[in-house]
Design a protein around this motif. Structure first.
Motif, PDB file in Angstrom:
ATOM      1  N   VAL A 220     -19.632   0.679  15.342  1.00  0.00           N
ATOM      2  CA  VAL A 220     -18.394   0.216  14.710  1.00  0.00           C
ATOM      3  C   VAL A 220     -17.242   0.836  15.493  1.00  0.00           C
ATOM      4  O   VAL A 220     -16.956   2.015  15.356  1.00  0.00           O
ATOM      5  N   ARG A 221     -16.603   0.019  16.300  1.00  0.00           N
ATOM      6  CA  ARG A 221     -15.510   0.506  17.152  1.00  0.00           C
ATOM      7  C   ARG A 221     -14.151   0.353  16.481  1.00  0.00           C
ATOM      8  O   ARG A 221     -13.189   0.968  16.893  1.00  0.00           O
ATOM      9  N   PHE A 222     -14.065  -0.504  15.441  1.00  0.00           N
ATOM     10  CA  PHE A 222     -12.795  -0.721  14.756  1.00  0.00           C
ATOM     11  C   PHE A 222     -13.031  -0.753  13.253  1.00  0.00           C
ATOM     12  O   PHE A 222     -13.965  -1.393  12.777  1.00  0.00           O
ATOM     13  N   MET A 223     -12.164  -0.049  12.531  1.00  0.00           N
ATOM     14  CA  MET A 223     -12.188  -0.092  11.081  1.00  0.00           C
ATOM     15  C   MET A 223     -10.743  -0.020  10.601  1.00  0.00           C
ATOM     16  O   MET A 223      -9.964   0.806  11.084  1.00  0.00           O
ATOM     17  N   ASP A 224     -10.381  -0.888   9.669  1.00  0.00           N
ATOM     18  CA  ASP A 224      -9.061  -0.794   9.064  1.00  0.00           C
ATOM     19  C   ASP A 224      -9.214  -0.306   7.629  1.00  0.00           C
ATOM     20  O   ASP A 224     -10.326  -0.013   7.172  1.00  0.00           O
ATOM     21  N   VAL A 225      -8.090  -0.211   6.923  1.00  0.00           N
ATOM     22  CA  VAL A 225      -8.111   0.332   5.561  1.00  0.00           C
ATOM     23  C   VAL A 225      -8.968  -0.524   4.635  1.00  0.00           C
ATOM     24  O   VAL A 225      -9.692  -0.004   3.790  1.00  0.00           O
ATOM     25  N   SER A 226      -8.927  -1.847   4.818  1.00  0.00           N
ATOM     26  CA  SER A 226      -9.742  -2.695   3.945  1.00  0.00           C
ATOM     27  C   SER A 226     -11.233  -2.505   4.233  1.00  0.00           C
ATOM     28  O   SER A 226     -12.050  -2.568   3.320  1.00  0.00           O
TER      29      SER A 226
ATOM     30  N   PRO B 146     -12.297   4.775  13.966  1.00  0.00           N
ATOM     31  CA  PRO B 146     -12.474   4.938  12.515  1.00  0.00           C
ATOM     32  C   PRO B 146     -12.224   6.373  12.038  1.00  0.00           C
ATOM     33  O   PRO B 146     -11.638   6.589  10.970  1.00  0.00           O
ATOM     34  N   LEU B 147     -12.610   7.345  12.848  1.00  0.00           N
ATOM     35  CA  LEU B 147     -12.382   8.739  12.458  1.00  0.00           C
ATOM     36  C   LEU B 147     -10.889   9.065  12.446  1.00  0.00           C
ATOM     37  O   LEU B 147     -10.410   9.764  11.550  1.00  0.00           O
ATOM     38  N   ARG B 148     -10.136   8.521  13.411  1.00  0.00           N
ATOM     39  CA  ARG B 148      -8.676   8.715  13.407  1.00  0.00           C
ATOM     40  C   ARG B 148      -8.056   8.116  12.147  1.00  0.00           C
ATOM     41  O   ARG B 148      -7.132   8.685  11.572  1.00  0.00           O
ATOM     42  N   LEU B 149      -8.551   6.958  11.732  1.00  0.00           N
ATOM     43  CA  LEU B 149      -8.045   6.339  10.508  1.00  0.00           C
ATOM     44  C   LEU B 149      -8.278   7.252   9.307  1.00  0.00           C
ATOM     45  O   LEU B 149      -7.390   7.426   8.466  1.00  0.00           O
TER      46      LEU B 149
ATOM     47  N   GLY C  26      -3.899  12.457   5.623  1.00  0.00           N
ATOM     48  CA  GLY C  26      -2.619  13.145   5.743  1.00  0.00           C
ATOM     49  C   GLY C  26      -1.475  12.479   5.013  1.00  0.00           C
ATOM     50  O   GLY C  26      -0.391  13.043   4.906  1.00  0.00           O
ATOM     51  N   LEU C  27      -1.674  11.289   4.472  1.00  0.00           N
ATOM     52  CA  LEU C  27      -0.607  10.575   3.774  1.00  0.00           C
ATOM     53  C   LEU C  27      -0.424  11.095   2.359  1.00  0.00           C
ATOM     54  O   LEU C  27      -1.362  11.534   1.711  1.00  0.00           O
TER      55      LEU C  27
ATOM     56  N   LEU D 284      -7.259   4.970  -3.090  1.00  0.00           N
ATOM     57  CA  LEU D 284      -7.995   5.208  -1.857  1.00  0.00           C
ATOM     58  C   LEU D 284      -7.846   6.660  -1.413  1.00  0.00           C
ATOM     59  O   LEU D 284      -8.820   7.324  -1.071  1.00  0.00           O
ATOM     60  N   LEU D 285      -6.625   7.171  -1.450  1.00  0.00           N
ATOM     61  CA  LEU D 285      -6.405   8.548  -1.034  1.00  0.00           C
ATOM     62  C   LEU D 285      -7.095   9.530  -1.970  1.00  0.00           C
ATOM     63  O   LEU D 285      -7.614  10.549  -1.532  1.00  0.00           O
TER      64      LEU D 285
END
Length: 155
Positions: A58-64, A92-95, A101-102, A113-114
């Motif tokens: 999995v190279r890409f993951m967004d919030v959804s 994905p790990l950066r996300l 941090g938000l 989610l947070l």
């Protein structure tokens, strides 16, 4: 071995006794919900204790997409099943780090989610599988990486 193909995401499902192993490949976004619903139907059966999600491909993951994984974890918990995710890739790990941090500023789904991310973020965001036996900490980064081979072939 079952293969679930939802276009941008392919999932290979294997069962080893009480463990279901998922290999996800492609993009984990809003379209993942349909594929993970099929996973729930196939994996949440009697005698399953653990669902292990290999995210190496999995190279890409967004919030959804993250929300889809968290939904899988929430439903598994209702059945007494632990969900682990490992082999997180850089994006994905950066996300996960970014979201952790938000600060929630409104009553949208971001707050929920947070809150889920903050249950035990150090277990999810740091390398290692220390919390693998802690059923309250479903997402675990992997320090020991292995080569899972090529991604599952699309049908």
């Amino acid at each position: 071995m079952d293969t679930i193909d939802s276009g941008a995401l392919q999932i290979t499902l294997r069962r080893y006794g009480p463990t279901v192993h998922l290999t996800l490949a492609g993009e984990l976004d809003h379209e993942a919900d349909a594929a993970l619903a099929r996973v729930r139907a196939a994996a949440f059966r009697d005698g399953v204790d653990v669902v292990a999600c290999d995210l190496h491909h999995v190279r890409f993951m967004d919030v959804s997409g993250l929300r889809c994984l968290l939904g899988l974890q929430e439903q598994a918990r209702e059945y007494g099943i632990t969900v682990l995710a490992y082999n997180w890739q850089p994006q994905p790990l950066r996300l996960l780090h970014l979201l952790d941090g938000l600060e929630p500023c409104d009553e949208t789904g971001l707050r929920a989610l947070l809150d889920l991310l903050r249950e035990k973020p150090e277990a999810r965001l740091t390398p290692g599988i220390d919390a693998a036996h802690d059923d309250t900490s479903p997402f675990v980064g992997a320090e020991r990486r292995h080569d899972p081979g090529p991604p599952p072939a699309a049908r």
